[in-house]
Design an enzyme around this catalytic site. Sequence first.
Site, PDB file in Angstrom:
ATOM      1  N   GLY A 275      -8.899   4.029   5.295  1.00 33.91           N
ATOM      2  CA  GLY A 275      -8.456   2.326   5.277  1.00 33.91           C
ATOM      3  C   GLY A 275      -8.045   1.825   6.485  1.00 33.91           C
ATOM      4  O   GLY A 275      -7.213   1.031   6.544  1.00 33.91           O
ATOM      5  N   ALA A 276      -8.817   2.270   7.221  1.00 33.22           N
ATOM      6  CA  ALA A 276      -8.443   1.854   8.987  1.00 33.22           C
ATOM      7  C   ALA A 276      -9.255   0.581   9.138  1.00 33.22           C
ATOM      8  O   ALA A 276      -9.517   0.169  10.612  1.00 33.22           O
ATOM      9  CB  ALA A 276      -8.555   2.950   9.950  1.00 33.22           C
TER      10      ALA A 276
ATOM     11  N   SER B 142       3.890   2.842  -2.227  1.00 29.94           N
ATOM     12  CA  SER B 142       3.905   1.425  -2.351  1.00 29.94           C
ATOM     13  C   SER B 142       5.265   1.130  -2.995  1.00 29.94           C
ATOM     14  O   SER B 142       5.838   2.276  -3.700  1.00 29.94           O
ATOM     15  CB  SER B 142       2.951   0.859  -3.119  1.00 29.94           C
ATOM     16  OG  SER B 142       3.416  -0.418  -3.784  1.00 29.94           O
TER      17      SER B 142
ATOM     18  N   TYR C 268      -1.574   0.777 -11.338  1.00 24.07           N
ATOM     19  CA  TYR C 268      -1.618   0.880  -9.868  1.00 24.07           C
ATOM     20  C   TYR C 268      -0.283   1.683  -9.713  1.00 24.07           C
ATOM     21  O   TYR C 268      -0.211   2.489  -8.880  1.00 24.07           O
ATOM     22  CB  TYR C 268      -1.311  -0.660  -9.339  1.00 24.07           C
ATOM     23  CG  TYR C 268      -1.104  -0.552  -7.771  1.00 24.07           C
ATOM     24  CD1 TYR C 268      -1.869  -0.226  -7.023  1.00 24.07           C
ATOM     25  CD2 TYR C 268       0.223  -1.073  -7.244  1.00 24.07           C
ATOM     26  CE1 TYR C 268      -1.868   0.122  -5.532  1.00 24.07           C
ATOM     27  CE2 TYR C 268       0.348  -1.111  -5.795  1.00 24.07           C
ATOM     28  CZ  TYR C 268      -0.598  -0.323  -5.127  1.00 24.07           C
ATOM     29  OH  TYR C 268      -0.410  -0.552  -3.826  1.00 24.07           O
TER      30      TYR C 268
END
Length: 331
Positions: A22-23, A151, A176
């Site tokens: 995810g960079a 998260s 999620y």
Amino acid sequence: MARTRPDIDVPDLSGKLAVVTGASDGVGLALAGRLASAGAEVVMPVRNARKGEAAIATIKRKHPAAAVSLRELDLSSLASVAALGATLRGENRPLHILINNAGVMTPPDRQTTADGFELQLGTNHLGHFALVGHLLPLLRAGQARVTSQLSVAANQNAINWDDPNWERSYDGMRAYSHSKIAFGLFGLELDRRSRAGGWGITSNISHPGLAVTNLLSARPELGRAQDTLGRRVIGALGRRGILVGTPETAMLPALYAATSPDARGGLFYGPSGIGHLSGAPAEQTLYSRLRGKEDAARVWQLSETLMATSFASVSLGPAPENHRPGPTPGS
């Protein structure tokens, strides 16, 4: 008076090889840039090559000598995960840092991965679970530190044990949370199994607090035509400097967890400010949903059952071609 933005000292990482998922933007891009600026060679596996190339250009503008390169990866496809694993194993270089940062959040309607998993579970947790398995020989060779990004949603709701793929009833936010709780339990269980098996890997978990990123932005491919209300609220707070960080500050807990000599395996790192939503990184009390060792072992087994393979089998080579998820437990 302007407030000082939190930061940390990063040790010299010269000679280290790091992988950050995810960079291509947001927190992942900030992480890749800081690792590269400290001397690490950074591999950026991305789904969108154009965005990846733009991310590399951004890093090199700030750090012209940065050693950064792209590889192809779609975490929502186990075949893509296996292909990246085969590529990196073929390069046969020890890995020293792996930051599992990529993720998707709250598609309004249930979507599935290429392998039939609910999209958030398949991308946020199962894709990374498989990636660690495929990279295990390289991680062991490098005595690596693995940091998995959670998260604040992992402190809400629960794992849907009876319907892990949300086939009977879909709720985007609950799904999620479910994916992030599972992912956190995996990160902690990985450290326990490494210590028990003598793998030499240190695994910990982190969370970024709240920051203005693209996670809740308009994403037509997810069925989201405009920014969510949450994204607009976070943006408004961020512009006023209230309780919300930036990608450059939100990445600090993962950066600390992955690089600091004081960070430890099996621990949880996040922002130390009000409500743990922003601020300098520090060790956090484990969320209640992450404390059960039995739950962690159960998540590991569930992941193997869903993917119809064992973690040990994955770590020995590519996943079988065209394999499909196994039956959903309880269905």
